[in-house]
Design a protein around this motif. Sequence first.
Motif, short mmCIF file in Angstrom:
data_model
loop_
_atom_site.label_atom_id
_atom_site.label_comp_id
_atom_site.label_asym_id
_atom_site.label_seq_id
_atom_site.Cartn_x
_atom_site.Cartn_y
_atom_site.Cartn_z
N ALA A 221 72.43 89.89 47.71
CA ALA A 221 73.59 90.11 48.57
C ALA A 221 73.21 90.06 50.04
CB ALA A 221 74.24 91.44 48.24
N ASN A 222 71.96 90.28 50.37
CA ASN A 222 71.48 90.31 51.75
C ASN A 222 70.60 89.11 52.07
OD1 ASN A 222 72.76 92.74 52.17
ND2 ASN A 222 71.01 93.92 51.51
N ARG A 223 70.96 87.94 51.60
CA ARG A 223 70.14 86.76 51.86
C ARG A 223 70.19 86.37 53.33
NH1 ARG A 223 72.11 82.37 47.90
NH2 ARG A 223 70.70 81.18 49.21
N THR A 224 69.11 85.78 53.81
CA THR A 224 69.08 85.35 55.21
C THR A 224 69.92 84.09 55.39
OG1 THR A 224 67.08 84.06 54.80
CG2 THR A 224 66.77 86.31 55.57
N ILE A 225 70.33 83.85 56.62
CA ILE A 225 71.16 82.70 56.93
C ILE A 225 70.31 81.42 56.99
CG2 ILE A 225 72.62 81.65 58.71
CD1 ILE A 225 73.49 84.49 59.45
N VAL A 226 69.13 81.52 57.59
CA VAL A 226 68.27 80.37 57.82
C VAL A 226 66.96 80.55 57.08
CG1 VAL A 226 67.03 79.06 59.58
CG2 VAL A 226 69.27 79.99 60.10
N ASN A 227 66.46 79.49 56.44
CA ASN A 227 65.14 79.51 55.84
C ASN A 227 64.15 79.19 56.96
OD1 ASN A 227 62.83 79.20 54.39
ND2 ASN A 227 63.74 77.95 52.80
N TRP A 228 63.56 80.23 57.55
CA TRP A 228 62.76 80.08 58.75
C TRP A 228 61.46 79.34 58.49
CZ3 TRP A 228 65.15 80.51 63.11
CH2 TRP A 228 66.29 81.31 63.18
N ASP A 229 60.93 79.38 57.26
CA ASP A 229 59.73 78.62 56.94
C ASP A 229 59.99 77.12 57.04
OD1 ASP A 229 58.40 80.99 56.45
OD2 ASP A 229 58.82 80.93 54.30
N VAL A 230 61.12 76.69 56.51
CA VAL A 230 61.49 75.27 56.59
C VAL A 230 61.78 74.89 58.04
CG1 VAL A 230 63.18 73.56 55.87
CG2 VAL A 230 62.35 75.25 54.24
N ALA A 231 62.46 75.75 58.78
CA ALA A 231 62.76 75.46 60.18
C ALA A 231 61.47 75.34 60.99
CB ALA A 231 63.66 76.55 60.77
N ALA A 232 60.49 76.20 60.73
CA ALA A 232 59.22 76.12 61.45
C ALA A 232 58.47 74.84 61.11
CB ALA A 232 58.35 77.34 61.13
N ALA A 233 58.49 74.44 59.84
CA ALA A 233 57.81 73.20 59.45
C ALA A 233 58.49 71.99 60.09
CB ALA A 233 57.81 73.06 57.93
N ASP A 234 59.82 71.99 60.13
CA ASP A 234 60.54 70.89 60.78
C ASP A 234 60.26 70.86 62.28
OD1 ASP A 234 61.59 70.13 58.36
OD2 ASP A 234 63.57 71.02 58.72
N TRP A 235 60.17 72.02 62.91
CA TRP A 235 59.88 72.09 64.34
C TRP A 235 58.48 71.55 64.63
CZ3 TRP A 235 62.10 72.19 68.77
CH2 TRP A 235 61.42 72.58 69.90
N GLN A 236 57.51 71.91 63.78
CA GLN A 236 56.15 71.40 63.96
C GLN A 236 56.11 69.89 63.78
OE1 GLN A 236 53.57 73.02 65.16
NE2 GLN A 236 54.78 74.89 65.28
N ALA A 237 56.84 69.37 62.81
CA ALA A 237 56.89 67.92 62.59
C ALA A 237 57.52 67.22 63.79
CB ALA A 237 57.66 67.61 61.32
N LEU A 238 58.58 67.81 64.34
CA LEU A 238 59.24 67.23 65.52
C LEU A 238 58.30 67.22 66.72
CD1 LEU A 238 61.86 66.19 66.88
CD2 LEU A 238 62.33 68.58 67.44
N LYS A 239 57.59 68.32 66.94
CA LYS A 239 56.65 68.38 68.05
C LYS A 239 55.52 67.37 67.88
CE LYS A 239 55.20 72.55 68.59
NZ LYS A 239 54.84 73.95 68.88
N GLY A 240 55.00 67.24 66.67
CA GLY A 240 53.94 66.28 66.42
C GLY A 240 54.39 64.85 66.63
N ARG A 241 55.58 64.53 66.15
CA ARG A 241 56.13 63.18 66.32
C ARG A 241 56.39 62.90 67.80
NH1 ARG A 241 59.88 63.45 62.45
NH2 ARG A 241 61.51 64.09 63.87
#
Length: 68
Positions: free
Chosen positions: A37-57
């Motif tokens: 019932a108290n799930r988070t809105i954003v999966n922050w692990d996936v967001a961090a991985a996507d951010w790292q991929a964006l920075k690397g690219r």
Amino acid sequence: MRTFFGMILGALLLVGGVYVYDSMQTSSIANGQVAQANRTIVNWDVAAADWQALKGRAHDDWVKISSK
């Protein structure tokens, strides 16, 4: 210019608010079925991985552009 600044500030406030809200929620992994019932809105692990991929690219593209 003020409108553009307002949109950027609003987006930053939104992301900051969601992060604060999510950081106060319990993890469904830690507490099993009760925490669903108290799930988070954003999966922050996936967001961090996507951010790292964006920075690397972006870095790779910058090196490619600046070497020409």
